[in-house]
Design a protein around this motif. Structure first.
Motif, short mmCIF file in Angstrom:
data_model
loop_
_atom_site.label_atom_id
_atom_site.label_comp_id
_atom_site.label_asym_id
_atom_site.label_seq_id
_atom_site.Cartn_x
_atom_site.Cartn_y
_atom_site.Cartn_z
N PRO A 284 0.79 -1.27 -0.14
CA PRO A 284 -0.11 -0.19 -0.01
C PRO A 284 0.75 1.12 0.04
N GLN A 285 2.19 1.20 0.53
CA GLN A 285 2.90 2.29 0.58
C GLN A 285 3.14 2.85 -0.86
N ILE A 286 3.33 2.03 -1.81
CA ILE A 286 3.22 2.43 -3.18
C ILE A 286 2.08 3.46 -3.63
N ALA A 287 0.85 3.02 -3.25
CA ALA A 287 -0.37 3.83 -3.84
C ALA A 287 -0.15 5.16 -3.10
N ILE A 288 0.23 5.14 -1.60
CA ILE A 288 0.14 6.28 -0.98
C ILE A 288 1.16 7.30 -1.72
N ALA A 289 2.59 6.60 -2.06
CA ALA A 289 3.49 7.38 -2.81
C ALA A 289 3.03 8.00 -3.86
N LEU A 290 2.28 7.63 -4.72
CA LEU A 290 1.56 8.14 -5.88
C LEU A 290 0.73 9.22 -5.46
N LEU A 291 0.07 9.10 -4.59
CA LEU A 291 -1.04 10.36 -4.09
C LEU A 291 -0.30 11.44 -3.45
N VAL A 292 0.78 11.02 -2.77
CA VAL A 292 1.82 11.99 -2.24
C VAL A 292 2.38 12.93 -3.31
N PHE A 293 2.84 12.27 -4.54
CA PHE A 293 3.39 13.04 -5.65
C PHE A 293 2.21 13.97 -6.37
N ILE A 294 1.26 13.21 -6.26
CA ILE A 294 -0.20 14.02 -6.99
C ILE A 294 -0.38 15.11 -6.35
N LYS A 295 -0.46 15.16 -4.82
CA LYS A 295 -0.74 16.30 -4.01
C LYS A 295 0.12 17.50 -3.85
N ALA A 296 1.50 16.72 -4.00
CA ALA A 296 2.68 17.66 -4.29
C ALA A 296 2.77 18.75 -5.55
N LYS A 297 2.24 18.01 -6.52
CA LYS A 297 2.18 18.79 -7.78
C LYS A 297 1.21 19.52 -7.86
N SER A 298 0.23 19.30 -6.96
CA SER A 298 -1.17 20.22 -6.93
C SER A 298 -1.84 19.67 -8.10
N ILE A 316 -3.03 12.46 3.46
CA ILE A 316 -1.96 12.13 2.71
C ILE A 316 -0.61 13.12 3.13
N PRO A 317 0.50 12.57 3.29
CA PRO A 317 1.64 13.16 3.97
C PRO A 317 2.30 13.99 3.07
N GLU A 318 3.42 14.91 3.50
CA GLU A 318 4.12 15.59 2.57
C GLU A 318 5.21 14.75 1.71
N LEU A 319 5.66 15.29 0.55
CA LEU A 319 6.69 14.54 -0.21
C LEU A 319 8.19 14.92 0.44
N GLY A 320 8.47 13.78 1.19
CA GLY A 320 9.92 13.90 1.38
C GLY A 320 10.75 12.86 1.17
N ARG A 321 11.81 12.62 1.78
CA ARG A 321 12.70 11.60 1.18
C ARG A 321 12.25 10.24 1.09
N HIS A 322 11.58 9.84 2.10
CA HIS A 322 10.96 8.67 2.50
C HIS A 322 9.93 8.21 1.21
N TRP A 323 9.22 8.96 0.80
CA TRP A 323 8.14 8.92 -0.22
C TRP A 323 8.89 8.83 -1.71
N TRP A 324 10.01 9.75 -1.76
CA TRP A 324 10.78 9.88 -3.07
C TRP A 324 11.44 8.45 -3.24
#
Length: 890
Positions: A284-298, A316-324
């Motif tokens: 599920p962390q992959i799905a969350i990472a996709l949503l994190v990127f989408i949110k960061a890009k507005s 949805i968390p902020e885009l940091g090193r973990h999600w990158w």
């Protein structure tokens, strides 16, 4: 000759030894005996008593010659003879097995492979040994058959790795009745799940454990405390870390603004949800990472995926090193995504760029952490100065009573051997020795002992030679004034000689390597140990600490200090890696807490508040603050013994019990109490309304008639709602205490384990303990049973309280009141999940002790959907990263 009738232990057994020995035959019902005994518990003596009691031909396998020889030397406590090597029923050679044969694991190679030289082969570290080949295993089986060996004793069993497991499993399969006795001070608790399962499959579950606190209480080990000394990373190390951080930042910035990268991310199949629950459940962390990127890009939210994950935008968390790290790793190595030719070309180009930037090695991406940076800090040369500082501090306080040992991973004498000065200094035994001798006021009392180089002050040379019984000794002068001597002699004799000098105080400090002195070496006078080592494993950390905590017969009031070094670059994200690894090291052993008078494992017990303070006036503030805090504690060294005594003052049955630590009470308690109180309030209101109405209509003429009406009304309401009212009152009674919900969950688990046969102790003898500390944390454990049963309980409870992963069965409790609903999920522990019948046992116990719930099988389509919801919304997620197995004296 059979020795069993003449063998007898010449001393008195200590209580903890007696406890283990009294249970031997009970534990051997599976032909396995697995005993964990802390350094100093008399593990070898226990093993010899097992040999005597069982009266069977025995082969002892040890990882080193020192430990091999100890088995024969310890026979003096049973036979009273002067020279145990002359006993005709004892052997230390596999070529000539006797009733008791003690050899090294590596010696088996020499027996079955003629081309190998025995001496060379036995020098190989067991961890580096490739195990027995198939033909060697077959030959080993023949030896066991020919000599009718019935017991195998594996000493320091934690050294065994996969290759040896396979070989010994074959032997045990061939001889199903052979008894396997596994003895260790440090089982591999920190091994990966499958590795631990393999270890336990071979050695059997842990039957008995003799812990460090138990030995301190018995007077076998001394009072001791751990200290943390922080070092400021060197300028060179800081530059390396800054360059690494800059590379990561540049990469993330570039990809964030890349249309090509955005296109690759948005082409991921999970952004067009279509029967993908089974895939998302696994990661599920992959799905969350996709949503994190989408949110960061507005970008527009993916409502379908968010609904599937049961997430809102604010979740949805902020885009940091973990999600990158997760996002790029997925794009580079996804097996399910079919990329277009242009996207695939971009990905290949990205891989090349990452490799050029040294951020990708094979399939290992290093954005969140870099092994290279971690190694640089763990072996920071700033730790050499730290050793010098600690040495000066200890000598100032202890004076002539100082007996200090410094253990390192490496020798680092390359510059000395090559006579080339490269200008670089690396952390190792030789650089530390040089640092100490160039600044210490007792430079003529410092020695160096490693497998390759041994150095003694010239004024102590004759004392050293007096303890070496060999003509094969060479000496070579060292130093500008020839104040030191490099000594070459048989290593075992050199080790014994240096030990004697340290014990007698002729030398006050000994610098060495953990491979030589970290295990199986005994020098009870040691009162100060510096771990200048990067090793964080449970096994080696415990073994190294064991060098300093043995009782000294000549100094019964001995208090030992164990110093842990950590290098920090406070300004950098990557500059804290050594600190995080140090925290993991502390999970592997118990010690005296600085928070309160308890004995427990975990870094939190150190109360290292200064190093974690968020108020940093400058980058060295955490380092200076921590060291000042440690200095203040060190000045109270004399109080440590008293604090140990106070912490150990419990009843006679007190011991280290596996526990589960949580930081919060489950919201289940609040939910149940809230609904229960509301229900009871409504019942009271309804009751009073009914009574008042009756009074108004019936208008009783006397107080006795009024009382009769009141009693009749109350009785009527209670009878009408009696079953549910009793149930609600019971719930309030059970859950009103702050620890009520946790205790009920623990009771449900304990009963289920008994019913399923995992725990044989009667449920009436056991107690679920919930301890609430001042900081709001809770410890849960099961007492009144064996160590193994407490351990099973703790492991299962951790599964129940931890975030949902991918269990076969879930427990769901649905609650609804006045339009609000809540679903609470828990995993059914793996021990119950293998079979439906056992899952039902756990479910029934949960229903009885916790609340009415639903049992869900997650391997169906509907089950997977509900599992995904559970993973994202389980109330257990409040425990994330805060539920852990922790040993605690209680």
């Amino acid at each position: 000759m059979q020795p069993f009738e003449t063998m007898r232990f010449r001393h008195s057994w200590r209580p903890y030894q007696e406890r283990v020995l009294n249970a031997i035959k009970e534990h051997l019902n599976d032909e396995r005996l697995h005993v964990v005994a802390a350094p100093g518990a008399g593990k070898t003596t226990l093993g010899l008593e097992v040999f005597r009691v069982l009266e069977k031909t025995t082969l002892v396998l040890s990882p080193t010659r020192v430990i091999r020889d100890q088995w024969i030397e310890r026979l003096k406590d049973f036979t009273g003879t002067g020279d145990e090597t002359k006993l005709n029923w004892v052997s230390n050679s596999i070529h000539d097995p006797k009733v008791l044969t003690s050899i090294t694991f590596q010696a088996l190679h020499a027996k079955f492979a003629e081309e190998l030289n025995a001496d060379e082969d036995e020098g190989v570290l067991l961890e580096e040994d490739d195990g027995l080949k198939d033909n060697e295993v077959n030959s080993f089986i023949k030896v066991i058959e020919e000599h009718k060996i019935q017991i195998l004793i594996l000493d320091e069993a934690h050294h065994l790795r996969a290759e040896w497991w396979r070989a010994l499993e074959k032997v045990c399969e061939y001889f199903p009745d052979i008894i396997l006795v596994s003895l260790t001070a440090t089982p591999p608790y920190d091994a990966q799940g499958h590795e631990w399962a393999r270890y336990e499959q071979l050695c059997g579950p842990i039957d008995e454990e003799i812990s460090v606190p138990e030995l301190v209480k018995a007077g076998t080990l001394c009072a001791h405390q751990d200290f943390i000394w922080a070092c400021n990373a060197t300028a060179n190390e800081k530059n390396q870390i800054k360059e690494y951080d800059d590379r990561v930042s540049t990469l993330c910035h570039t990809l964030f603004n890349s249309d090509d990268f955005k296109g690759v991310v948005l082409s991921h199949p999970w952004l067009a949800p279509d029967e993908i629950e089974a895939d998302i459940i696994k990661e599920p962390q992959i799905a969350i990472a996709l949503l994190v990127f989408i949110k960061a890009k507005s970008l527009p939210s993916n409502e379908e995926l968010m609904a599937l994950l049961d997430m809102k935008d604010e979740d949805i968390p902020e885009l940091g090193r973990h999600w990158w790290q997760i996002l790029i790793q997925t794009i580079l190595f996804s097996k399910t995504t079919q990329h277009s030719d242009s996207d695939q070309q971009f990905i290949e180009q990205l891989k090349k760029q990452l490799r050029t930037s040294e951020l990708l090695n094979k399939r290992e991406l290093s954005l969140e952490r870099s092994r290279r940076m971690e190694r640089s800090l763990s072996l920071s040369t700033s730790k050499i100065l730290a050793c010098v500082t600690i040495h000066q501090l200890e000598y100032k306080h202890r004076g002539e009573s100082l007996r200090q040992v410094i253990l390192t991973d490496y020798i680092r004498d390359e510059a000395l051997l090559s006579e080339l000065d490269t200008g670089e200094i690396n952390l190792g035994a030789w650089p530390i020795f040089k640092g100490l001798t160039s600044s210490s006021t007792i430079a003529d009392q410092i020695g160096l002992l490693t497998g390759r180089i041994c150095v003694i002050p010239t004024c102590k040379l004759q004392l050293l030679l007096n303890h070496i019984d060999s003509n094969n000794v060479k000496t070579e002068s060292m130093g500008s004034k020839e104040q030191y001597q490099k000594v070459t002699a048989p290593l075992n004799q050199l080790t014994s000689a240096f030990t004697e000098l340290l014990m007698n105080g002729d030398i006050k400090v000994l610098v060495g390597t953990r491979s030589l002195l970290g295990e199986g070496w005994d020098a009870p006078a040691i009162n100060s140990l510096i771990l200048a080592s990067s090793v964080g494993s449970f096994m080696l950390t415990n073994q190294m600490r064991g060098r300093a905590i043995r009782i000294d017969p000549k100094n019964r009031d001995k208090i030992s200090t164990i110093w842990h070094l950590v290098a920090i670059n406070a300004k950098s994200y990557a500059g804290w890696s050594d600190y995080h690894n140090l925290k993991k090291r502390f999970e592997t052993f118990v010690g005296l807490s600085e928070k309160e008078l308890t004995i427990e494992s975990g870094f939190e017990r150190m109360q290292a508040t200064s190093i974690e303070s968020s108020y940093m006036l400058n980058e060295t503030a955490p380092i200076a603050g921590n060291n000042r805090q440690m200095l203040r504690r060190y000045r109270k060294l004399g109080q440590i013994s008293e604090r140990w005594n106070d912490a150990l003052t419990l009843d006679e049955t007190a011991r280290v019990i596996p526990s589960v630590k949580t930081n919060k009470t489950p919201k289940l308690r609040g939910l149940l109490l809230k609904h229960s109180f509301i229900y009871l309030f409504i019942q009271v209101v309804a009751l009073l309304s009914g009574v008042m109405t009756s009074i108004a209509y019936l208008t009783p003429r006397s107080s006795s008639q009024l009382l009769l009406v009141l009693l009749a009304g109350i009785a009527g309401v209670l009878i009408y709602k009696l079953p549910k009212t009793i149930s609600i009152i019971k719930t309030v009674f059970l859950y009103l205490p702050i620890d009520g919900a946790l205790k009920q969950i623990g009771k449900a688990l304990a009963e289920a384990l008994c019913q399923a046969g995992y725990i044989e102790t009667s449920i009436r003898q056991m107690k679920v303990n919930v301890t609430n500390l001042q900081d709001g944390t809770f410890y849960l454990s099961l007492s009144g049973c064996t160590f193994y049963e407490s351990s099973v309980f703790a492991d299962c409870l951790a599964e129940i309280l931890a975030p949902i992963e991918n269990p076969r069965y879930l427990i769901l409790r649905e609650g609804e009141f006045l339009g609000t609903s809540r679903d609470d999920y828990h995993a059914v522990p793996m021990k119950f999940a293998a079979k439906k019948e056992r899952a039902q046992i756990f479910y029934n116990s949960w229903q009885k002790n916790v609340s009415l719930s639903e049992l869900i099988y997650t391997r169906t389509e509907e089950g997977r959907r509900r599992l995904l919801k559970a993973k994202m919304k389980s109330f257990s997620s409040i425990f994330k990263d805060k539920v852990k197995r922790q040993d605690r004296w209680q």
